[in-house]
Write a protein that holds these residues in place. Structure first.
Motif, short mmCIF file in Angstrom:
data_model
loop_
_atom_site.label_atom_id
_atom_site.label_comp_id
_atom_site.label_asym_id
_atom_site.label_seq_id
_atom_site.Cartn_x
_atom_site.Cartn_y
_atom_site.Cartn_z
N SER A 407 -0.64 -2.22 -16.96
CA SER A 407 -0.29 -2.79 -15.73
C SER A 407 -1.44 -3.53 -15.12
CB SER A 407 0.11 -1.25 -14.86
OG SER A 407 -1.10 -0.62 -14.59
N TYR A 507 10.36 -1.47 -19.86
CA TYR A 507 11.00 -1.91 -18.62
C TYR A 507 9.90 -2.58 -18.02
CZ TYR A 507 7.16 1.65 -17.14
OH TYR A 507 5.96 2.40 -17.20
N LYS A 509 8.08 -3.78 -14.38
CA LYS A 509 8.30 -3.36 -13.02
C LYS A 509 7.40 -4.01 -12.11
CE LYS A 509 6.39 0.82 -12.17
NZ LYS A 509 6.16 2.18 -11.90
N ASP A 511 5.56 -3.56 -8.38
CA ASP A 511 5.16 -2.65 -7.09
C ASP A 511 4.54 -3.56 -5.85
OD1 ASP A 511 5.70 0.36 -7.51
OD2 ASP A 511 4.89 -0.24 -9.50
N ARG A 523 12.47 -2.84 -10.66
CA ARG A 523 12.51 -2.48 -12.03
C ARG A 523 13.52 -2.85 -12.90
NH1 ARG A 523 10.68 3.36 -12.91
NH2 ARG A 523 13.13 3.59 -12.17
N SER A 525 15.02 -2.00 -16.92
CA SER A 525 14.67 -1.44 -17.99
C SER A 525 15.91 -1.27 -18.89
CB SER A 525 14.44 0.18 -17.62
OG SER A 525 15.53 0.86 -16.96
#
Lengths: 1076, 491
Positions: A407, A507, A509, A511, A523, A525
């Motif tokens: 991330s 996945y 994603k 944020d 997201r 997935s």
């Protein structure tokens, strides 16, 4: 979670600095991954002097020159004390504290809740707890650890495991818990052939949820009721097992290496105890005059007839052993290389029996994880490989797990996260299950000659590679054909199944933290796998002598598109609002194709469809495609940290219900109240909370259950054939619903050393969509209807105690206990019983009778006269004429687990007792094995002192307990010198229903971490832990003879049945874990 | 950058939101499945016909109860230790036969062709096969779920998926309704209809290859059998049924047998081959009952070499009925009946001749003499099994066989004895004959696990899924037991 706590801790402790005489520094790391632990409270014992560790786990504290003791404490971790002595640098590593991990719980959609906020039952198990047991299937590791959860494992290598939370709810649908990894639901289907769960021969390919890497799990939360799970949609009605994987560390780079070996052996208490007095045969009717125990032929050409064992009889109701009697046995024929070829051998019991068929199995497990990060982001790259050699010959299961997740804060407030898990697993020789086929256990337990030596069979196969069986058909000595059973080694080495599965789970994603109280997450997935299953029947195998090859290809994919806004806002000093608003689109597709050769194989040993002798029939194509669009909202209002009110709502639109009527809503309301807030602070009662909640969950229909469809059998020559399906579909199905409420309390006493969590719940699943079994005089065997209702209610109790805490020694006991009662409260129309499945032998079946329990065993019962079992004039028990008598219930009275953990400095010992009380199992193994004279109880002496196997005319036989039809005591003897002795149809079905209770020593773990004091001198290594793990070591108590009461046949609703049951496997593992 | 990303999220959410707007229920169609409306009636008719012949062709429990065979190790069938013995027969006939005939009829009625006469023939063919199938059920179970279409006194709704708990109808009433339906069907058959090629089901007619004349003969022969079956329980009805038949419309040679010619490859092989040969099992040997009867006359029955294999000692022998027998010691089923392509028979010329002989013995007027039909029956059987005519002559000349002096205390027993031998491989009919004749005398298992089965018990699945109606039906026939006599079995 650590960061939240960090802030708290700073506030609490950072102001307490006082001037002292010298300084101690050090670094605090987490024992499980070696990462730095920020926010740990470091206190000089007995004073208010302390500090907290910084972001790198470092701390600095002034202490008196006289030294003292430092305590290191952090929520979620064990508290540690260290003598300062003369040291100026003290580095420690803290182990996770399992009992207090529930302080912060990750709930549906990844929303974190504190213990105070939680208004429904949820229980956490740390990743360490699950992975340390070193079971390849994560689900097995949950057994005995969580209340409300019933795990029914399977003794096959990689076999499937049934996970039922709070009882069977759906009459015919899926009752398995939903598994969710990092917010992404994963498929847990069992792709076995249809009959496996009903005891037909086949292979258990396992549940695909076993693709989860136990080493990659940070923590697991079990959400038990639908109230907890409304946000995951319909599938969560059966409860959710939420798995959070490990994340990369925030700072620096670390490497963790784990290496282990597990040694597996069978538990001999789960194999039959054989009699050793009588050999192969079915009675005294062989030879030309049909009155002997042996066939007679002049084998050696000396003009006199020689005795030959009736090898074609797969029972041990033959002649009494006599070492002076020389007979021709199976090993005298068929194989000129046999050392006993055309030789007589003494008529004695085998020195090695079927238990020796099993070998020592090994599992090698190696993993490496590299993780790292900076302020901006983090990553983790992990690779795990396990290689398993099973306890049966020719069985291997390999798994490769590759995980990558990262991330990064792309721009301020926007974080991008991606994860991909790649799992490859391949197996050869998964154990055959069920009756007949390649399952040697169904021979060992049911059809066997105790004069046959298993080692000789192994040698015969090794020598020749041929099907040199103990079970030649009749015609010896001139002809050696095959009759019922292959040489077991031939069956395992030549008729093996194999499979290969590639799975991608991942996945991406984003944020976006719009403000400090509003976050938006998007997201996408994917869970996708392809599996190939191949089953082989060698040319010359008894199952199908011309040989056969079958292949199945399965493709599965599920996409989830999620958009979620989460809110967390302090409305005022007293009120806090948290909530979520979101949508989810789920698209699940499945396709499969299965083809099998026809009429045999042209070239032996080539397993390809093109090798089919006759034209192959059209392959079977299976297909399903389904979409559910969901919208949901969840809001919680908290008042002053002690009162919480929550509401949630969801609307699903499903593709499998009739157009225009395919939307359904559901909701929950719940409330949590920390009542200890109003009790004056005292050392006895430290915390108390009350939880109340109510929820409803809707569910849709299976794919394609609305329109009627035809079956298409293979044509008759050039004439095409069509036929009506067995199931009548229904175009007006409505969604089904599960309603449930729950009341629970959570309390701690004695400064938190005793904790108690008690729940009562009740759920009703109504208006179920089910293919109700109908009279076949309707032309169908089942019809889809909306009908039926099942209630489950129960108690769940979890107790945690810290029994001893004295210096370096600590003893914790954690217990859980569950009791669930189930009732079928409504069925369809005039139908008073829903048959769930028939058992393979003895007239038994599994049912859901109206007003009864889901999982009631029906069968023939005894007929009682004056309260006593009635014996017929032929010495058999009289059986009821109908087979619809309730004779058992597969549901346990209660289940429970007790975990004891002892730790002394860096040595820890723990053991887990896993218990099930009550619940029945029908054993077809006993039904047959008692009839074929294999077991120890088929010999012995009767009340007259005579061998029971003597003919009745010579005072043999047994006197069965009971009365004759006129009520007088039974005087009719039951002959034990012929099949079916005192088994099979001599007794009603109920005679073979056994109590499936058990107490097992499920886990035993000893671990030793090298103290950080020592390790710091080694520079590179941060932590080093050795452990010895025992799993399924000892069945302390059971009532089912010769088998493991827990062993099941695949996963699914048709439980409570054993046939060809596999023995339990004991595992002892050695493990080293190091982090750098 | 920040704006761009915020916009993407916005776009993504709009995309997600709109993805939910379409009607997703169109996904709920399996593109690989056959929806109704796409398939013609013929394949259903063919499938049902194949399935019903399978059921009567294999039926090892019938062959064992008829004592054509004995068992080896597991002799539960031959000593009558029986649990849920009828469930396969029942569910197969209702589900895999009758429901497919019903669908065939439904499709035909909904999609009439240009040739109404051909459609009429097809409906008659379906009707005849349904009557045949129900006749199997009613003579096996007694009262059964049936449809009340033609007879208002019949109330239940078999084959109705809306009524999940069908009631049972009185067996005797069902039987007379079947006879009515059969008469109408025969009247509706027309070999000379205006047609576009096929006269009836054409290539889907697996039994008679679209020969309507053979259908007429089959239907009349079935009527003869059904009439004779009730000749003890309802002689007057039997007499009128039998005497209404034109003898010329009966099967009159071995070229006209109602049978299914099985194929060489699975799954369309003879089920006896599947059960006895392909399986590799050793469960059945010749029965001493049949063997003794065949060896009783001075001239051994020449069919013995066709029915059975030689035993290991080079002769022919049968295992003791109702006990375990060593497979190695006895004769087994012969090469013909265990061939994958051996035909499965519904009704044949041999049977017709014996039925006519019996009709005469019971005073029905069908033409000819008992002795003629008796001898025709034997000769038809000999011919069927490829016995030379000269050899057959010798056998028929044997005083134990020749009608005047044949073994048997009366006409019926003489007929019964030879019919018993001739009905080898026709276990279902043999078992039915024994229930009417009680002759030739069967062996009795030394340790029977129950009574001689006079019927099949209802499937256990009826107990569990149709309990109330089942209980009523069981009470109506005098108990759901194996030894309860059915309405037509009065001897």
């Amino acid at each position: 979670m650590r960061r939240i706590l960090l802030i708290f801790s700073f506030v609490l402790v950072a102001t307490n600095l006082l001037a002292q005489e010298r300084t101690v520094t050090g670094k605090i790391i987490a024992a499980n991954d070696g990462g730095p632990l920020p926010g740990v409270t470091v206190l000089l014992k007995g004073t208010a002097n302390g500090t907290v560790s910084d972001i790198n786990g470092g701390y600095k504290l002034s202490v008196p020159s006289s030294g003292g003791t430092l305590t290191f404490s952090f929520i979620g971790y064990e508290t540690l004390e260290e003598d300062i002595g003369e040291q100026s640098e003290i580095n420690v590593s803290l182990g996770e504290d399992v009992t207090s991990l529930s302080e912060v719980i990750i709930t549906a959609q990844g929303i974190e809740k504190t213990k105070n906020e939680l208004s429904y039952a949820a229980q956490s198990v740390s990743g360490e707890e699950l992975s340390k047991a070193r079971d390849n299937n994560l689900m097995n590791s949950l057994s005995g650890k969580v209340s409300g959860v019933q795990i029914q494992r399977n003794n096959s290598m990689g076999g499937s495991t049934n996970v039922i939370i709070r009882g069977f709810k759906s009459l015919t649908g899926n009752n398995q818990a939903l598994f969710v990894i990092d917010g992404v639901p994963i498929d847990n289907t069992t792709h076995n052939a249809g009959g496996v769960n009903r005891g037909y021969s086949g292979v258990d390919y396992g549940n695909v949820g076993a693709d989860i890497n136990p080493d990659d799990i940070e923590s697991t939360t079990i959400l038990k009721g639908p109230a907890a799970t409304a946000l995951y949609g319909s599938r969560a009605a059966n409860g959710v097992v939420m798995i959070t994987t490990k994340k990369g560390r925030r700072n620096g780079i670390g490497v963790t290496i784990n290496s282990g070996i597990t040694v597996s052996t069978i538990d001999k208490s789960t194999m039959p105890k054989y009699q050793t007095q009588y050999g192969g045969g079915y009675g005294k009717y062989y030879g030309p005059t049909e009155d002997g125990y042996f066939d007679m032929a002049d084998v050696d050409g000396d003009g006199t007839l020689d005795p030959i064992v009736p090898t074609y009889e797969d029972a041990s109701v033959g002649g009494a052993f006599d070492p002076n009697l020389l007979v021709y046995q199976w090993n005298a024929f068929g194989d000129p290389t046999s050392p006993t070829y055309l030789q007589k051998t003494p008529w004695v019991a085998a020195s090695s029996g079927p238990s020796d068929y099993f070998k020592t199995g090994y599992v090698y497990n190696n993993s490496v994880v590299i993780d790292g990060g900076s302020e901006k982001g983090q990553f983790k790259l992990g690779y795990t490989r396990t290689n398993e050699n099973g306890v049966q010959p020719n069985s291997t299961l390999n798994k490769n797990y590759l995980n990558f997740s990262a991330s990064y804060e792309v721009v301020k407030k926007l974080t991008a996260t991606g994860a991909i898990n790649f799992t490859q697993q391949d197996a050869v020789g998964r154990y055959a299950t069920g009756y007949g086929g390649n399952n040697n256990l169904s021979s060992f337990r049911e059809w066997w000659q105790v004069n046959v030596d298993i080692n000789e069979l192994r040698n015969a196969y090794d020598r020749t590679g041929q099907n040199i069986t103990w079970n030649w058909s009749s015609g010896l000595p001139n002809k050696t054909g095959l009759i019922y059973w292959d040489n077991p080694y031939f069956a395992s080495y030549k008729n093996f199944a194999s499979d290969d599965r590639l799975r991608y789970l991942g996945y991406v994603k984003l944020d976006y933290k719009i403000t400090d109280w509003l976050n938006i997450m998007g997201r996408v997935s994917l869970d996708s796998y392809n599996q190939l299953q191949e089953e082989r029947t060698s040319v010359g195998s008894i199952n199908y002598q011309p040989g056969e090859y079958l292949r199945r290809n399965i493709s599965f994919s599920e996409y989830n598109y999620d958009l979620l806004a989460t809110i967390s806002k302090e409305l005022s000093d007293d009120f806090k609002l948290t909530g979520a608003l979101g949508s989810n689109v789920r698209r699940t597709s499945f396709s499969g194709i299965s083809a099998v050769t026809n009429g045999g194989l042209t070239v032996p040993g080539i397993y390809a469809l093109s090798n089919s002798l006759s034209m192959i029939e059209a392959p079977l194509e299976s297909y399903s495609d389904k979409q559910v669009n969901g919208y949901f909202a969840d809001a919680e209002l908290g008042y002053q940290d002690y009162l919480f009110v929550t509401g949630a709502f969801r609307r699903d639109v499903s593709s499998t219900l009739p157009a225009g009527e395919n939307a359904y809503n559901y909701f929950r309301v719940s409330s949590g109240f920390v009542f200890s807030k109003f009790i004056p602070q005292n050392a006895f009662f430290t915390y108390g909370k009350l939880r109340v909640n109510y929820g409803e969950v809707g569910n849709d229909a299976p794919f394609n259950s609305l329109a009627d469809l035809y079956d298409k059998p293979t044509g008759f020559g050039s004439a095409p054939l069509f036929s009506m399906p067995g199931t009548k579909n229904n175009s007006s199905l409505k969604p089904e619903r599960t309603k449930s409420y729950e009341i629970g309390t959570e309390m701690t006493f004695f400064d938190g050393r005793l904790s108690l969590d008690v729940n009562y719940f009740k759920s009703s699943t109504i208006n179920q969509i089910l293919p109700v079994t109908v009279s076949t005089a309707t032309g169908y065997s089942s019809k889809y209807v909306n009908a039926g209702s099942v209630d489950n209610k129960g108690w769940e109790v979890t107790v945690g105690t810290n029994v001893v805490k004295s210096g370096d020694f600590k003893w914790d006991v954690n217990m859980n206990w569950t009791r669930i009662r189930n009732e079928v409260t409504e069925l369809y129309g005039d139908v008073t019983n829903l048959p769930l499945g028939n058992f393979r032998a003895g007239g038994g079946s599994l049912n859901a009778p109206l007003g009864g329990v889901y999982g009631t065993i029906y069968g023939y019962d005894y007929v009682y006269t004056n309260g006593q079992k009635t014996v017929l004039p032929n010495g058999r028990y009289q059986r009821t004429t109908t087979a619809s008598n309730p004779i058992g219930n597969i549901n346990p009275d209660w289940t429970g687990g007790i975990q004891n953990t002892f730790s002394y400095k860096s040595i820890a010992l723990s053991f887990l007792l896993d218990m099930k009380h009550g619940g029945d199992v029908y054993s077809a193994d006993m039904y047959y094995g008692l009839a074929t004279g294999l077991y120890a109880e088929t010999v012995g002496t009767n009340e007259l002192g005579n061998p029971i196997r003597n003919p009745i005319s010579e005072g043999g036989g047994i006197l069965k307990e009971g009365v004759q039809a006129d009520g007088s005591p039974n005087t009719v003897r039951r002959a034990m010198d012929e099949y079916p002795m005192n088994g099979g149809t001599v007794n009603p079905t109920s005679a073979y229903v056994y109590d499936a209770s058990y107490i097992k020593l499920r886990e035993l773990l000893v671990s030793y971490s090298i103290p950080s004091r020592v390790i710091e001198n080694w520079k590179a290594i941060r932590t080093l832990t050795f452990s010895v793990v025992g799993r399924n070591l000892w069945i302390i108590h059971k009532n089912l003879p010769y088998a493991d009461p827990e062993d099941n046949l695949g996963a699914g609703n048709n439980q409570g049945y054993q046939v060809g049951s596999l023995p339990a496997v004991r595992n002892i593992g050695f493990n080293i874990k190091a982090s750098f | 950058m920040k704006k761009y990303i915020s916009k993407s999220i916005l776009v993504a959410s709009v995309v997600l939101a709109t993805a939910c707007v379409d009607d997703i229920t169109s996904l709920n169609v399996n593109p690989k499945a056959y929806q109704s409306g796409l398939v013609p009636e013929g394949p259903f008719f063919a499938n049902a016909s194949r399935n019903v012949v399978d059921e009567v062709t294999y039926g090892m429990s019938f062959k064992i109860w008829a004592q054509h065979f004995a068992e080896t190790t597991y002799f539960t069938t031959s000593n009558y230790t029986l649990t849920d013995v009828g469930s396969g027969f029942w569910s197969s006939l209702y589900q895999s036969v009758l429901n497919d005939y019903k669908e065939s009829k439904k499709i035909l009625l909904e999609n009439p062709s240009f040739y109404a006469g051909v459609d009429k023939n097809k409906l008659a063919q379906i009707e005849i096969m349904e009557v045949y199938t129900y006749s199997l059920l009613v003579t096996t179970f007694g009262d059964i779920p049936y449809s009340g279409a033609l007879n208002p006194s019949l109330k239940s709704e078999a084959l109705d998926p809306e009524n999940l708990t069908p009631g049972y109808d009185d067996g005797e009433e069902v039987y007379s309704d079947l006879l009515n339906r059969l008469n109408s069907a025969i009247d509706n058959l027309d070999p000379a209809v205006d047609n576009g090629g096929d006269l009836g089901f054409g290539a889907s007619d697996l039994l008679f290859g679209d020969d309507i004349n053979l259908w007429i003969k089959f239907a009349n022969s079935l009527k003869l059998r059904m009439g004779i079956i009730i000749s003890d329980s309802n002689p007057s009805l039997a007499k009128s049924v039998v005497e209404s038949i034109n003898v010329a419309d009966l099967i009159s040679s071995n070229d006209e047998i109602a049978q299914l010619q099985y194929l060489a490859t699975t799954p369309n092989t003879n089920p006896i081959w599947v059960g006895l040969i392909q399986s590799g099992r050793e469960d059945y040997v010749a029965s001493n009952t049949m063997m003794n009867i065949m060896e009783e006359p001075a001239v051994d029955d020449p069919r013995i070499t066709e029915y059975y294999t030689v035993d290991n000692y080079g002769g022919y022998s049968g295992g003791t009925y109702g006990t375990s027998n060593a497979y190695v010691n006895f004769s087994k089923a012969g090469a013909k009946v265990t061939s994958p392509t051996w035909p499965g028979i519904i009704i044949d010329y041999t049977e017709v001749e014996f039925l006519l002989a019996e009709a005469l013995a019971k005073g029905f007027s069908v033409g000819g003499t008992i002795a003629e039909h008796y001898e025709n029956g034997i000769r038809a059987s000999m011919d069927y099994w490829d016995v030379d005519e000269s050899v057959a002559d010798l056998y028929i000349a044997d005083p134990d066989v020749a009608y005047a002096t044949a073994i048997g205390g009366n006409d019926i027993q003489k007929i019964a004895r030879q019919k018993y031998i001739a009905m080898f491989n026709r276990g279902f009919e043999s078992w039915g004959d024994y229930r009417r004749f009680g002759y030739p005398v069967y062996n009795v298992p030394p340790n029977p696990g129950g009574p001689f089965p006079l019927r099949y018990t209802y499937p256990v699945s009826e107990q569990t899924s149709n309990g109330e109606k089942y209980t009523e039906a069981a009470a109506a026939i005098g108990g759901d037991d194996l030894n309860v006599k059915l309405f037509w079995d009065v001897n």
